[in-house]
Write a protein that holds these residues in place. Structure first.
Motif, PDB file in Angstrom:
ATOM      1  N   PRO A   1      41.152  82.605  -8.404  1.00  0.00           N
ATOM      2  CA  PRO A   1      41.801  83.628  -7.582  1.00  0.00           C
ATOM      3  C   PRO A   1      42.743  84.521  -8.388  1.00  0.00           C
ATOM      4  O   PRO A   1      43.393  84.084  -9.325  1.00  0.00           O
ATOM      5  CB  PRO A   1      42.571  82.807  -6.548  1.00  0.00           C
ATOM      6  CG  PRO A   1      42.830  81.503  -7.219  1.00  0.00           C
ATOM      7  CD  PRO A   1      41.651  81.263  -8.118  1.00  0.00           C
ATOM      8  N   GLY A   2      42.803  85.771  -7.986  1.00  0.00           N
ATOM      9  CA  GLY A   2      43.722  86.710  -8.606  1.00  0.00           C
ATOM     10  C   GLY A   2      43.223  87.220  -9.944  1.00  0.00           C
ATOM     11  O   GLY A   2      42.052  87.080 -10.302  1.00  0.00           O
ATOM     12  N   ASN A   3      44.139  87.804 -10.671  1.00  0.00           N
ATOM     13  CA  ASN A   3      43.840  88.342 -12.000  1.00  0.00           C
ATOM     14  C   ASN A   3      44.075  87.250 -13.030  1.00  0.00           C
ATOM     15  O   ASN A   3      45.158  86.663 -13.076  1.00  0.00           O
ATOM     16  CB  ASN A   3      44.747  89.553 -12.271  1.00  0.00           C
ATOM     17  CG  ASN A   3      44.369  90.294 -13.526  1.00  0.00           C
ATOM     18  OD1 ASN A   3      43.238  90.258 -13.973  1.00  0.00           O
ATOM     19  ND2 ASN A   3      45.339  90.986 -14.092  1.00  0.00           N
ATOM     20  N   ARG A   4      43.077  86.975 -13.868  1.00  0.00           N
ATOM     21  CA  ARG A   4      43.135  85.824 -14.760  1.00  0.00           C
ATOM     22  C   ARG A   4      42.749  86.202 -16.184  1.00  0.00           C
ATOM     23  O   ARG A   4      41.941  87.098 -16.397  1.00  0.00           O
ATOM     24  CB  ARG A   4      42.171  84.742 -14.277  1.00  0.00           C
ATOM     25  CG  ARG A   4      42.283  84.475 -12.779  1.00  0.00           C
ATOM     26  CD  ARG A   4      41.466  83.310 -12.343  1.00  0.00           C
ATOM     27  NE  ARG A   4      42.014  82.064 -12.838  1.00  0.00           N
ATOM     28  CZ  ARG A   4      43.118  81.496 -12.360  1.00  0.00           C
ATOM     29  NH1 ARG A   4      43.776  82.052 -11.375  1.00  0.00           N
ATOM     30  NH2 ARG A   4      43.556  80.367 -12.854  1.00  0.00           N
TER      31      ARG A   4
ATOM     32  N   ASN B   1      48.927  79.598 -12.732  1.00  0.00           N
ATOM     33  CA  ASN B   1      48.096  78.453 -12.379  1.00  0.00           C
ATOM     34  C   ASN B   1      46.963  78.340 -13.387  1.00  0.00           C
ATOM     35  O   ASN B   1      46.626  79.303 -14.081  1.00  0.00           O
ATOM     36  CB  ASN B   1      47.593  78.541 -10.928  1.00  0.00           C
ATOM     37  CG  ASN B   1      46.688  79.719 -10.684  1.00  0.00           C
ATOM     38  OD1 ASN B   1      45.556  79.752 -11.164  1.00  0.00           O
ATOM     39  ND2 ASN B   1      47.184  80.694  -9.941  1.00  0.00           N
ATOM     40  N   VAL B   2      46.401  77.137 -13.481  1.00  0.00           N
ATOM     41  CA  VAL B   2      45.384  76.854 -14.499  1.00  0.00           C
ATOM     42  C   VAL B   2      44.143  76.283 -13.832  1.00  0.00           C
ATOM     43  O   VAL B   2      44.223  75.286 -13.106  1.00  0.00           O
ATOM     44  CB  VAL B   2      45.920  75.850 -15.551  1.00  0.00           C
ATOM     45  CG1 VAL B   2      44.842  75.518 -16.576  1.00  0.00           C
ATOM     46  CG2 VAL B   2      47.172  76.400 -16.227  1.00  0.00           C
ATOM     47  N   TRP B   3      43.030  76.926 -14.098  1.00  0.00           N
ATOM     48  CA  TRP B   3      41.727  76.442 -13.645  1.00  0.00           C
ATOM     49  C   TRP B   3      40.922  76.036 -14.868  1.00  0.00           C
ATOM     50  O   TRP B   3      41.083  76.607 -15.952  1.00  0.00           O
ATOM     51  CB  TRP B   3      40.984  77.543 -12.900  1.00  0.00           C
ATOM     52  CG  TRP B   3      41.433  77.739 -11.486  1.00  0.00           C
ATOM     53  CD1 TRP B   3      42.716  77.783 -11.015  1.00  0.00           C
ATOM     54  CD2 TRP B   3      40.594  77.924 -10.357  1.00  0.00           C
ATOM     55  NE1 TRP B   3      42.719  77.983  -9.661  1.00  0.00           N
ATOM     56  CE2 TRP B   3      41.427  78.086  -9.233  1.00  0.00           C
ATOM     57  CE3 TRP B   3      39.219  77.982 -10.179  1.00  0.00           C
ATOM     58  CZ2 TRP B   3      40.922  78.289  -7.952  1.00  0.00           C
ATOM     59  CZ3 TRP B   3      38.714  78.196  -8.912  1.00  0.00           C
ATOM     60  CH2 TRP B   3      39.565  78.341  -7.810  1.00  0.00           C
ATOM     61  N   CYS B   4      40.044  75.062 -14.680  1.00  0.00           N
ATOM     62  CA  CYS B   4      39.191  74.599 -15.770  1.00  0.00           C
ATOM     63  C   CYS B   4      37.787  74.336 -15.240  1.00  0.00           C
ATOM     64  O   CYS B   4      37.615  73.631 -14.245  1.00  0.00           O
ATOM     65  CB  CYS B   4      39.772  73.319 -16.376  1.00  0.00           C
ATOM     66  SG  CYS B   4      38.811  72.652 -17.753  1.00  0.00           S
ATOM     67  N   TYR B   5      36.801  74.898 -15.912  1.00  0.00           N
ATOM     68  CA  TYR B   5      35.394  74.642 -15.606  1.00  0.00           C
ATOM     69  C   TYR B   5      34.892  73.578 -16.569  1.00  0.00           C
ATOM     70  O   TYR B   5      35.129  73.668 -17.772  1.00  0.00           O
ATOM     71  CB  TYR B   5      34.562  75.910 -15.797  1.00  0.00           C
ATOM     72  CG  TYR B   5      34.704  76.911 -14.688  1.00  0.00           C
ATOM     73  CD1 TYR B   5      33.698  77.069 -13.741  1.00  0.00           C
ATOM     74  CD2 TYR B   5      35.842  77.710 -14.577  1.00  0.00           C
ATOM     75  CE1 TYR B   5      33.824  77.990 -12.710  1.00  0.00           C
ATOM     76  CE2 TYR B   5      35.977  78.631 -13.549  1.00  0.00           C
ATOM     77  CZ  TYR B   5      34.960  78.764 -12.625  1.00  0.00           C
ATOM     78  OH  TYR B   5      35.091  79.681 -11.607  1.00  0.00           O
ATOM     79  N   THR B   6      34.200  72.580 -16.039  1.00  0.00           N
ATOM     80  CA  THR B   6      33.630  71.536 -16.887  1.00  0.00           C
ATOM     81  C   THR B   6      32.280  71.099 -16.348  1.00  0.00           C
ATOM     82  O   THR B   6      32.071  71.075 -15.138  1.00  0.00           O
ATOM     83  CB  THR B   6      34.573  70.319 -16.998  1.00  0.00           C
ATOM     84  OG1 THR B   6      33.969  69.338 -17.853  1.00  0.00           O
ATOM     85  CG2 THR B   6      34.879  69.687 -15.648  1.00  0.00           C
ATOM     86  N   GLY B   7      31.397  70.749 -17.248  1.00  0.00           N
ATOM     87  CA  GLY B   7      30.104  70.194 -16.855  1.00  0.00           C
ATOM     88  C   GLY B   7      30.190  68.719 -16.504  1.00  0.00           C
ATOM     89  O   GLY B   7      29.236  68.137 -15.999  1.00  0.00           O
TER      90      GLY B   7
ATOM     91  N   ASP C   1      26.142  82.913  -3.353  1.00  0.00           N
ATOM     92  CA  ASP C   1      27.033  82.944  -2.195  1.00  0.00           C
ATOM     93  C   ASP C   1      28.268  82.062  -2.357  1.00  0.00           C
ATOM     94  O   ASP C   1      29.128  82.064  -1.483  1.00  0.00           O
ATOM     95  CB  ASP C   1      26.285  82.499  -0.931  1.00  0.00           C
ATOM     96  CG  ASP C   1      25.143  83.432  -0.586  1.00  0.00           C
ATOM     97  OD1 ASP C   1      25.271  84.645  -0.847  1.00  0.00           O
ATOM     98  OD2 ASP C   1      24.124  82.942  -0.074  1.00  0.00           O
ATOM     99  N   LEU C   2      28.351  81.323  -3.436  1.00  0.00           N
ATOM    100  CA  LEU C   2      29.457  80.384  -3.615  1.00  0.00           C
ATOM    101  C   LEU C   2      30.675  81.064  -4.229  1.00  0.00           C
ATOM    102  O   LEU C   2      30.552  81.971  -5.043  1.00  0.00           O
ATOM    103  CB  LEU C   2      29.008  79.226  -4.520  1.00  0.00           C
ATOM    104  CG  LEU C   2      27.831  78.409  -3.998  1.00  0.00           C
ATOM    105  CD1 LEU C   2      27.346  77.445  -5.067  1.00  0.00           C
ATOM    106  CD2 LEU C   2      28.226  77.674  -2.738  1.00  0.00           C
ATOM    107  N   LEU C   3      31.829  80.604  -3.836  1.00  0.00           N
ATOM    108  CA  LEU C   3      33.075  81.112  -4.377  1.00  0.00           C
ATOM    109  C   LEU C   3      33.417  80.368  -5.667  1.00  0.00           C
ATOM    110  O   LEU C   3      33.568  79.139  -5.664  1.00  0.00           O
ATOM    111  CB  LEU C   3      34.196  80.921  -3.350  1.00  0.00           C
ATOM    112  CG  LEU C   3      35.581  81.436  -3.718  1.00  0.00           C
ATOM    113  CD1 LEU C   3      35.562  82.963  -3.850  1.00  0.00           C
ATOM    114  CD2 LEU C   3      36.590  81.007  -2.671  1.00  0.00           C
ATOM    115  N   TYR C   4      33.498  81.078  -6.780  1.00  0.00           N
ATOM    116  CA  TYR C   4      33.966  80.573  -8.071  1.00  0.00           C
ATOM    117  C   TYR C   4      33.082  79.515  -8.724  1.00  0.00           C
ATOM    118  O   TYR C   4      33.534  78.826  -9.652  1.00  0.00           O
ATOM    119  CB  TYR C   4      35.402  80.040  -7.971  1.00  0.00           C
ATOM    120  CG  TYR C   4      36.379  81.021  -7.393  1.00  0.00           C
ATOM    121  CD1 TYR C   4      36.488  82.316  -7.894  1.00  0.00           C
ATOM    122  CD2 TYR C   4      37.205  80.661  -6.352  1.00  0.00           C
ATOM    123  CE1 TYR C   4      37.395  83.216  -7.362  1.00  0.00           C
ATOM    124  CE2 TYR C   4      38.119  81.559  -5.810  1.00  0.00           C
ATOM    125  CZ  TYR C   4      38.207  82.828  -6.317  1.00  0.00           C
ATOM    126  OH  TYR C   4      39.117  83.713  -5.786  1.00  0.00           O
TER     127      TYR C   4
END
Length: 175
Positions: free
Chosen positions: A17-20, A94-100, A137-140
């Protein structure tokens, strides 16, 4: 601290969310078919940079709401990603992390550096990208198996807790 990256996007609106500011780390063991960033898989690809340079970029952008660690696989460079996450949080981001990896796999592995990174993350987008479950259609996230997890609540509950998108509230009298 040195970090190998595939690239940086200074104004992402699709990685949370927001500017990252999104850091795409280099190197990924998952090699998901259909991955949107296959050039980030090679552990010797990309370029080396210093986390201090990335932090200067973050500080230089007062419009940021957060940072996102993506890849590649951030859990393969947990120490450098942890430094970025901790410093970003000190800046109020805030911190987001994508992981497999799934949250369950990370908890079962209980590798100290990865656990420290996990504890510094607000939202974990977990699970491999599965081409057969791909959805626009999924968010993020890109495939239906991936989850957006509230890390603090998940760790406290000892089970995955889905992130709830905050409701937007407007003060119509002061617009």
């Amino acid at each position: 601290m040195e970090i190998r990256i595939a690239g940086i996007v200074n104004d992402s609106i699709v990685d949370g969310p927001g500017n990252r500011l999104t850091v795409f780390v280099q190197g990924c063991p998952h090699h998901c078919p259909g991955c949107h960033n296959p050039d980030s898989h090679d552990f010797s690809g990309g370029r080396l940079t210093d986390t201090g340079d990335i932090l200067r970029q973050i500080r230089a952008n007062p419009l940021l709401d957060g940072i996102t660690l993506s890849g590649g696989e951030p859990m393969c460079q947990p120490e450098a990603c942890l430094l970025l996450a901790r410093e970003a949080r000190l800046m109020g981001l805030n911190v987001w992390c994508y992981t497999g990896y799934t949250l369950e796999a990370l908890l079962a592995e209980h590798e100290p550096a990865r656990m420290a990174l996990l504890e510094a993350v607000d939202v974990l987008v977990d699970g491999p990208f599965l081409l057969r479950q791909r959805s626009l259609d999924l968010l993020y996230c890109g495939s239906r198996n991936q989850r957006l997890l509230d890390v603090r609540k998940s760790l406290a509950a000892h089970q995955p807790v889905l992130w709830e998108r905050p409701a937007v509230k407007y003060d119509w009298d002061n617009l």
